[in-house]
Design an enzyme around this catalytic site. Structure first.
Site, short mmCIF file in Angstrom:
data_model
loop_
_atom_site.label_atom_id
_atom_site.label_comp_id
_atom_site.label_asym_id
_atom_site.label_seq_id
_atom_site.Cartn_x
_atom_site.Cartn_y
_atom_site.Cartn_z
N GLU A 151 -8.49 -4.94 5.03
CA GLU A 151 -8.34 -4.59 3.61
C GLU A 151 -7.22 -5.40 2.97
O GLU A 151 -7.31 -5.80 1.81
CB GLU A 151 -8.06 -3.10 3.48
N HIS B 272 -12.47 3.32 0.01
CA HIS B 272 -12.54 2.27 1.05
C HIS B 272 -13.34 1.07 0.58
O HIS B 272 -13.93 0.34 1.39
CB HIS B 272 -13.20 2.79 2.35
N ASN C 155 -8.78 7.39 10.15
CA ASN C 155 -8.30 8.75 9.86
C ASN C 155 -9.12 9.34 8.72
O ASN C 155 -9.57 10.47 8.78
CB ASN C 155 -6.83 8.71 9.46
N ASN D 177 0.87 -1.18 0.00
CA ASN D 177 0.00 0.00 0.00
C ASN D 177 0.91 1.23 0.00
O ASN D 177 1.47 1.60 1.03
CB ASN D 177 -0.88 -0.04 1.26
N ARG E 30 -10.02 15.99 7.41
CA ARG E 30 -10.79 16.44 6.23
C ARG E 30 -12.14 17.00 6.67
O ARG E 30 -12.78 16.46 7.57
CB ARG E 30 -11.02 15.29 5.25
N ARG F 60 -2.54 -2.05 -3.45
CA ARG F 60 -3.72 -1.23 -3.23
C ARG F 60 -3.63 -0.07 -4.22
O ARG F 60 -2.61 0.63 -4.28
CB ARG F 60 -3.74 -0.69 -1.81
P1 ADP Z 1 -6.15 4.90 8.80
O1 ADP Z 1 -7.19 5.62 8.01
O2 ADP Z 1 -4.86 5.63 8.90
O3 ADP Z 1 -5.99 3.42 8.45
P2 ADP Z 1 -7.18 3.88 11.29
O4 ADP Z 1 -8.31 3.07 10.80
O5 ADP Z 1 -6.00 3.17 11.86
O6 ADP Z 1 -6.73 4.96 10.26
O7 ADP Z 1 -7.77 4.86 12.44
C1 ADP Z 1 -6.93 5.72 13.14
C2 ADP Z 1 -7.76 6.56 14.09
O8 ADP Z 1 -8.51 5.69 14.96
C3 ADP Z 1 -6.91 7.38 15.05
O9 ADP Z 1 -6.59 8.63 14.51
C4 ADP Z 1 -7.83 7.54 16.25
O10 ADP Z 1 -8.64 8.68 16.06
C5 ADP Z 1 -8.70 6.31 16.21
N1 ADP Z 1 -8.39 5.35 17.27
C6 ADP Z 1 -7.49 4.35 17.23
N2 ADP Z 1 -7.48 3.69 18.40
C7 ADP Z 1 -8.38 4.27 19.20
C8 ADP Z 1 -8.85 4.06 20.53
N3 ADP Z 1 -8.37 3.08 21.29
N4 ADP Z 1 -9.80 4.90 21.01
C9 ADP Z 1 -10.29 5.89 20.25
N5 ADP Z 1 -9.91 6.14 18.99
C10 ADP Z 1 -8.98 5.36 18.47
#
Ligand code: ADP
Length: 399
Positions: free
Chosen positions: A384, A179, A210, A7, A240, A90
């Site tokens: 994914e 996604h 994110n 990715n 965003r 990806r």
């Molecule tokens: P990406 O889009 O980079 O793959 P992820 O799916 O890993 O992102 O999500 C990351 C986000 O998930 C972090 O920025 C945070 O806001 C949230 N997050 C991750 N772990 C926790 C947690 N234990 N509690 C609350 N929010 C969390």
């Protein structure tokens, strides 16, 4: 059979080596800060971890280090690169060209280049990674798995913007959605988990990370999704803005003396819950700040939950009903209070949250609604990389 999943972002490269038969992740890691000072490789195989700073002036050198560490005597997972049967990439934007995953030949790369206009931040990085891999492993088949492909089933009524039709005819301006591998995987897993027939089901999948997007999956097909031409549309995200009145662009450009690229950069990177809270895009930081009395963190979390709930409501309309709502990705799988805040808005659907189960469900699959809830609410961890590996395997096993 082992499949390597790559990715590639503009300055990072994530990888996973997956044994497709056992679905086991043999090794995984990330090359971060490619092209920049202080580039770093973080790698994990079984219970061994390593981080090392190595110069990565381009993606090709990063991939070179990945191949090296995968076959390393101490930290590796395989003896030789011959044990990698195929590489799945990806790919973010397939435009209207790719409705499913494809073998990455020269024509595919050329077509991805044509789609780069639609995803200037993502497609060039995907192409660079793909070409670098091809140069280093010319005899290994490569497959592209597009983020947009699952949404190819969306009908014009949902994908057309109410803008001059010529924009669509000339420039392919429309909703594409992203996604896709996650919405595909989570909708199927949710149906399986709940004993629903995917071909006769209405599921709303909420990929909240994110970047975040919501998808209406009717009878196993995406019929609408919150992201659009680019990943900027939809709900408010970490950085965003999501949906907003396009007139804001002109207003801010004039007031702050910015050009359109600069305004868009702010909408992509400095908005969302980070923009509102002035603090962080990470929901863990926001919860902590709210607990310490930070009002902007409190509002940011509420804006996020409110907008997710509004999209869910609109997809109940789009599908004329809903059987299940599934949460996935970093926030969806872990942020228990955000899930609770979203579901609070959905009482009109007869949804009831089991608060105890919700609080205790972190990073694992579970039904978090009560038994008498009219709609089932689930947490369903996404994967994914596994979808990319499976698609890659399916294509290369037919060669
Ligand atoms: P990406 O889009 O980079 O793959 P992820 O799916 O890993 O992102 O999500 C990351 C986000 O998930 C972090 O920025 C945070 O806001 C949230 N997050 C991750 N772990 C926790 C947690 N234990 N509690 C609350 N929010 C969390």
């Amino acid at each position: 059979m082992n499949i390597l999943v790559i990715n590639c972002g503009s300055s990072s490269l994530k990888y996973q080596l997956i044994n497709i038969n056992s679905e086991e992740v043999l090794a995984q890691g990330i090359c971060d800060r490619i092209y920049l000072e202080g580039s770093i490789l973080k790698h994990k195989a079984k219970d061994k971890k390593i981080e090392k700073q190595v110069p990565m002036p381009d993606h090709k050198s990063a991939i070179g280090y990945v191949f090296e560490i995968l076959t390393d005597g101490e930290y590796g997972a395989i003896k030789s690169l011959d044990e990698i049967k195929a590489i799945g990439h990806r790919a973010v934007h397939g435009g209207e060209y790719f409705r499913s995953s494809v073998l990455a030949d020269d024509n595919v790369i050329e077509t991805m280049r044509e789609c780069s206009d639609l995803a200037p931040l993502h497609n060039p990085a995907n192409i660079t990674g793909l070409i670098a891999c091809k140069e280093l492993m010319p005899d290994t088949p490569m497959v592209c798995v597009f983020d947009t492909a699952f949404h190819a089933t969306i009908e014009p009524v949902a994908y057309l913007y109410a803008t001059p039709y010529e924009w669509y005819e000339k420039y392919k301006v429309r909703k594409y959605g992203f996604h896709g591998t996650s919405h595909y995987y989570v909708s199927r897993k949710t149906a399986e988990f709940l004993g629903l027939d995917i071909n006769n089901s209405k599921i709303i999948t909420c990929h909240l990370g994110n970047g975040s997007s919501i998808c209406a999956v009717k009878n196993g097909k995406s019929i609408d999704t919150s992201m659009g031409l680019s990943p900027l549309e939809g709900i408010a995200m970490g950085t965003r803005s999501g949906d907003l009145d396009p007139a804001v662009l002109q207003h801010i450009a004039k007031k702050e003396n910015l050009n359109i690229d600069e305004v868009l950069n702010i909408l992509n990177k400095k908005s969302g819950v980070l923009g509102i809270s002035k603090l962080s895009s990470d929901f863990r930081d926001l919860l902590k700040a709210e607990n310490e009395g930070n009002e902007l963190a409190k509002i940011a979390r509420r804006v996020f939950a409110y907008r997710v709930a509004k999209y869910i409501g609109s997809y109940v309309v789009a599908m004329n009903g809903v059987d299940a709502i599934a949460f996935c990705a970093g926030i969806g799988e872990n942020a228990v209070y955000i899930r609770g805040m979203i579901v609070e808005h959905l009482e009109f659907l007869g949804v009831k949250l089991d608060k105890d189960i919700n609080i205790n469900t972190i990073g694992k699959a579970a039904i978090i609604s009560t038994q008498d809830s009219k709609v089932k609410i689930c947490v369903m961890p996404t994967n994914e990389e596994l979808v990319i590996a499976q698609d890659t395997f399916n294509i290369v096993s037919k060669l």
